[in-house]
Scaffold this motif. Structure first.
Motif, PDB file in Angstrom:
ATOM      1  N   VAL A  90       0.837  -1.204   0.000  1.00  0.00           N
ATOM      2  CA  VAL A  90       0.000   0.000   0.000  1.00  0.00           C
ATOM      3  C   VAL A  90       0.871   1.254   0.000  1.00  0.00           C
ATOM      4  CG1 VAL A  90      -1.602   1.363   1.415  1.00  0.00           C
ATOM      5  CG2 VAL A  90      -2.041  -1.067   1.016  1.00  0.00           C
ATOM      6  N   LEU A  91       1.894   1.271   0.832  1.00  0.00           N
ATOM      7  CA  LEU A  91       2.776   2.438   0.888  1.00  0.00           C
ATOM      8  C   LEU A  91       3.532   2.624  -0.424  1.00  0.00           C
ATOM      9  CD1 LEU A  91       4.068   2.084   4.554  1.00  0.00           C
ATOM     10  CD2 LEU A  91       2.474   3.809   3.665  1.00  0.00           C
ATOM     11  N   ALA A  92       3.934   1.533  -1.052  1.00  0.00           N
ATOM     12  CA  ALA A  92       4.611   1.627  -2.350  1.00  0.00           C
ATOM     13  C   ALA A  92       3.660   2.154  -3.423  1.00  0.00           C
ATOM     14  CB  ALA A  92       5.167   0.261  -2.764  1.00  0.00           C
ATOM     15  N   GLU A  93       2.414   1.699  -3.402  1.00  0.00           N
ATOM     16  CA  GLU A  93       1.418   2.208  -4.355  1.00  0.00           C
ATOM     17  C   GLU A  93       1.208   3.705  -4.181  1.00  0.00           C
ATOM     18  OE1 GLU A  93      -1.788  -1.191  -5.665  1.00  0.00           O
ATOM     19  OE2 GLU A  93      -2.261   0.029  -3.911  1.00  0.00           O
ATOM     20  N   LEU A  94       1.096   4.143  -2.942  1.00  0.00           N
ATOM     21  CA  LEU A  94       0.888   5.568  -2.683  1.00  0.00           C
ATOM     22  C   LEU A  94       2.096   6.394  -3.108  1.00  0.00           C
ATOM     23  CD1 LEU A  94      -0.976   5.434   0.732  1.00  0.00           C
ATOM     24  CD2 LEU A  94      -1.893   6.196  -1.464  1.00  0.00           C
ATOM     25  N   THR A  95       3.294   5.868  -2.888  1.00  0.00           N
ATOM     26  CA  THR A  95       4.508   6.566  -3.315  1.00  0.00           C
ATOM     27  C   THR A  95       4.543   6.707  -4.828  1.00  0.00           C
ATOM     28  OG1 THR A  95       5.729   5.754  -1.390  1.00  0.00           O
ATOM     29  CG2 THR A  95       7.035   6.493  -3.264  1.00  0.00           C
ATOM     30  N   ALA A  96       4.212   5.631  -5.535  1.00  0.00           N
ATOM     31  CA  ALA A  96       4.193   5.687  -7.001  1.00  0.00           C
ATOM     32  C   ALA A  96       3.115   6.641  -7.493  1.00  0.00           C
ATOM     33  CB  ALA A  96       3.968   4.291  -7.568  1.00  0.00           C
ATOM     34  N   LEU A  97       1.960   6.624  -6.851  1.00  0.00           N
ATOM     35  CA  LEU A  97       0.883   7.516  -7.249  1.00  0.00           C
ATOM     36  C   LEU A  97       1.275   8.974  -7.020  1.00  0.00           C
ATOM     37  CD1 LEU A  97      -2.084   7.532  -8.274  1.00  0.00           C
ATOM     38  CD2 LEU A  97      -2.778   7.652  -5.875  1.00  0.00           C
ATOM     39  N   ALA A  98       1.909   9.243  -5.884  1.00  0.00           N
ATOM     40  CA  ALA A  98       2.322  10.617  -5.582  1.00  0.00           C
ATOM     41  C   ALA A  98       3.322  11.143  -6.603  1.00  0.00           C
ATOM     42  CB  ALA A  98       2.931  10.683  -4.179  1.00  0.00           C
ATOM     43  N   ALA A  99       4.155  10.261  -7.131  1.00  0.00           N
ATOM     44  CA  ALA A  99       5.152  10.682  -8.112  1.00  0.00           C
ATOM     45  C   ALA A  99       4.553  10.919  -9.494  1.00  0.00           C
ATOM     46  CB  ALA A  99       6.255   9.629  -8.203  1.00  0.00           C
ATOM     47  N   ALA A 100       3.410  10.292  -9.781  1.00  0.00           N
ATOM     48  CA  ALA A 100       2.880  10.334 -11.144  1.00  0.00           C
ATOM     49  C   ALA A 100       1.543  11.043 -11.288  1.00  0.00           C
ATOM     50  CB  ALA A 100       2.734   8.904 -11.670  1.00  0.00           C
ATOM     51  N   ASP A 101       0.840  11.267 -10.201  1.00  0.00           N
ATOM     52  CA  ASP A 101      -0.526  11.765 -10.287  1.00  0.00           C
ATOM     53  C   ASP A 101      -0.581  13.259  -9.998  1.00  0.00           C
ATOM     54  OD1 ASP A 101      -3.347  12.259  -8.814  1.00  0.00           O
ATOM     55  OD2 ASP A 101      -3.541  10.673 -10.307  1.00  0.00           O
ATOM     56  N   ARG A 102      -1.018  14.035 -10.977  1.00  0.00           N
ATOM     57  CA  ARG A 102      -1.078  15.501 -10.840  1.00  0.00           C
ATOM     58  C   ARG A 102      -2.058  15.922  -9.750  1.00  0.00           C
ATOM     59  NH1 ARG A 102       1.057  20.161 -10.567  1.00  0.00           N
ATOM     60  NH2 ARG A 102       0.018  21.868 -11.616  1.00  0.00           N
ATOM     61  N   ALA A 103      -3.206  15.246  -9.653  1.00  0.00           N
ATOM     62  CA  ALA A 103      -4.198  15.615  -8.647  1.00  0.00           C
ATOM     63  C   ALA A 103      -3.640  15.429  -7.240  1.00  0.00           C
ATOM     64  CB  ALA A 103      -5.474  14.795  -8.831  1.00  0.00           C
ATOM     65  N   LEU A 104      -2.933  14.322  -6.998  1.00  0.00           N
ATOM     66  CA  LEU A 104      -2.365  14.081  -5.675  1.00  0.00           C
ATOM     67  C   LEU A 104      -1.263  15.082  -5.373  1.00  0.00           C
ATOM     68  CD1 LEU A 104      -2.456  12.373  -3.149  1.00  0.00           C
ATOM     69  CD2 LEU A 104      -0.916  10.743  -4.247  1.00  0.00           C
ATOM     70  N   GLU A 105      -0.460  15.428  -6.370  1.00  0.00           N
ATOM     71  CA  GLU A 105       0.599  16.427  -6.168  1.00  0.00           C
ATOM     72  C   GLU A 105      -0.017  17.772  -5.800  1.00  0.00           C
ATOM     73  OE1 GLU A 105       2.945  19.799  -7.067  1.00  0.00           O
ATOM     74  OE2 GLU A 105       1.509  19.140  -8.573  1.00  0.00           O
ATOM     75  N   MET A 106      -1.075  18.189  -6.507  1.00  0.00           N
ATOM     76  CA  MET A 106      -1.726  19.467  -6.195  1.00  0.00           C
ATOM     77  C   MET A 106      -2.392  19.430  -4.825  1.00  0.00           C
ATOM     78  SD  MET A 106      -3.298  21.111  -9.672  1.00  0.00           S
ATOM     79  CE  MET A 106      -4.389  19.758 -10.077  1.00  0.00           C
ATOM     80  N   LEU A 107      -3.034  18.309  -4.499  1.00  0.00           N
ATOM     81  CA  LEU A 107      -3.661  18.176  -3.190  1.00  0.00           C
ATOM     82  C   LEU A 107      -2.616  18.315  -2.086  1.00  0.00           C
ATOM     83  CD1 LEU A 107      -6.268  17.585  -1.619  1.00  0.00           C
ATOM     84  CD2 LEU A 107      -5.753  15.143  -1.856  1.00  0.00           C
ATOM     85  N   GLY A 108      -1.464  17.684  -2.289  1.00  0.00           N
ATOM     86  CA  GLY A 108      -0.398  17.775  -1.296  1.00  0.00           C
ATOM     87  C   GLY A 108       0.081  19.202  -1.063  1.00  0.00           C
ATOM     88  N   ARG A 109       0.070  20.031  -2.105  1.00  0.00           N
ATOM     89  CA  ARG A 109       0.550  21.412  -1.982  1.00  0.00           C
ATOM     90  C   ARG A 109      -0.319  22.255  -1.059  1.00  0.00           C
ATOM     91  NH1 ARG A 109       1.245  23.874  -7.734  1.00  0.00           N
ATOM     92  NH2 ARG A 109       1.971  25.644  -6.495  1.00  0.00           N
ATOM     93  N   ILE A 110      -1.598  21.913  -0.928  1.00  0.00           N
ATOM     94  CA  ILE A 110      -2.491  22.730  -0.097  1.00  0.00           C
ATOM     95  C   ILE A 110      -3.109  21.974   1.079  1.00  0.00           C
ATOM     96  CG2 ILE A 110      -3.034  24.330  -1.973  1.00  0.00           C
ATOM     97  CD1 ILE A 110      -5.750  22.872  -2.284  1.00  0.00           C
ATOM     98  N   PHE A 111      -2.822  20.675   1.186  1.00  0.00           N
ATOM     99  CA  PHE A 111      -3.526  19.861   2.172  1.00  0.00           C
ATOM    100  C   PHE A 111      -3.278  20.309   3.607  1.00  0.00           C
ATOM    101  CE2 PHE A 111      -4.775  16.156   4.614  1.00  0.00           C
ATOM    102  CZ  PHE A 111      -5.950  15.810   3.983  1.00  0.00           C
ATOM    103  N   TYR A 112      -2.066  20.730   3.919  1.00  0.00           N
ATOM    104  CA  TYR A 112      -1.738  21.052   5.304  1.00  0.00           C
ATOM    105  C   TYR A 112      -1.784  22.546   5.606  1.00  0.00           C
ATOM    106  CZ  TYR A 112      -0.506  16.164   5.498  1.00  0.00           C
ATOM    107  OH  TYR A 112      -0.558  14.794   5.450  1.00  0.00           O
ATOM    108  N   LEU A 113      -2.320  23.351   4.682  1.00  0.00           N
ATOM    109  CA  LEU A 113      -2.465  24.772   4.957  1.00  0.00           C
ATOM    110  C   LEU A 113      -3.499  24.987   6.052  1.00  0.00           C
ATOM    111  CD1 LEU A 113      -2.691  26.406   1.408  1.00  0.00           C
ATOM    112  CD2 LEU A 113      -0.767  26.504   2.995  1.00  0.00           C
ATOM    113  N   PRO A 114      -3.223  25.921   6.974  1.00  0.00           N
ATOM    114  CA  PRO A 114      -4.305  26.312   7.882  1.00  0.00           C
ATOM    115  C   PRO A 114      -5.415  26.930   7.038  1.00  0.00           C
ATOM    116  CG  PRO A 114      -2.190  27.228   8.583  1.00  0.00           C
ATOM    117  CD  PRO A 114      -1.987  26.634   7.222  1.00  0.00           C
TER     118      PRO A 114
END
Length: 200
Positions: A90-114
């Motif tokens: 599961v962790l390997a799948e998520l790592t691969a997805l984070a490297a290739a998926d634009r939506a996940l990359e964009m979500l990560g950029r704002i996910f932890y903003l107050p």
């Protein structure tokens, strides 16, 4: 976001993520977002009526995009000898997805903003993620793959906190090379050290 489709929707999401990531929640400007997206104000206000509504709509849309491409396995699959191999998978799948998926990359950029004072799509995702981790650990405890000397709720809080902390650090502070190396090995190793029963 249903009123905007195709490139208009994509342009609004891209502009919103860029603005919030650069300026933070409080400093983000709806006017700058509208200009950067290249849409009319009337089209914008059909999609969202406020900064909080826009932020929630973008987060919810990005979460839906990611969920369309990845679904976690049911917690009951984490039984017996399958527990740790499945955790690593599961962790390997998520790592691969984070490297290739634009939506996940964009979500990560704002996910932890107050954000604002109201809950948004991130709250529901975090609650669902925490519940999934707790149920997977409950299966792991029942089958002996996870320690049983600490209550499952406490194990879930610790595991979820560790994963969230690593994710936030990787997204906001880690240099790219460190982020890649960390994502490849650290989460599974740290979880195993914390959760696996002590050797007899």
């Amino acid at each position: 976001m249903a009123q905007l489709t195709g490139p208009h929707r994509d342009a609004l999401i891209e502009a919103t993520v860029a603005e919030f990531a650069a300026q933070g929640y409080e400093g983000a400007s709806l006017n700058r977002i509208v200009r950067a997206a290249g849409i009319s104000k009337s089209s914008f206000y059909h999609a969202a009526g406020s900064k909080a509504e826009l932020f929630d709509a973008v987060v919810t849309s990005l979460i839906a995009d990611v969920r369309a491409r990845w679904t976690p396995p049911p917690p009951e699959q984490f039984a017996g000898a399958d527990f740790w191999p499945l955790v690593e998978h599961v962790l390997a799948e998520l790592t691969a997805l984070a490297a290739a998926d634009r939506a996940l990359e964009m979500l990560g950029r704002i996910f932890y903003l107050p954000a604002g004072s109201t809950a948004d799509g991130r709250s529901a995702l975090l609650e669902a993620g925490h519940g999934w981790v707790r149920e997977a650990l409950r299966v792991g405890v029942a089958s002996g793959a996870v320690r049983d000397d600490v209550p499952v709720d406490a194990l879930a809080a610790a595991a979820f906190g560790l994963l969230r902390g690593l994710d936030e650090w990787a997204l906001t502070e880690a240099p790219p090379a460190t982020r890649t190396a960390l994502a490849a090995s650290a989460p599974a190793a740290l979880l195993r050290a914390m959760l696996e029963p002590a050797a007899a």
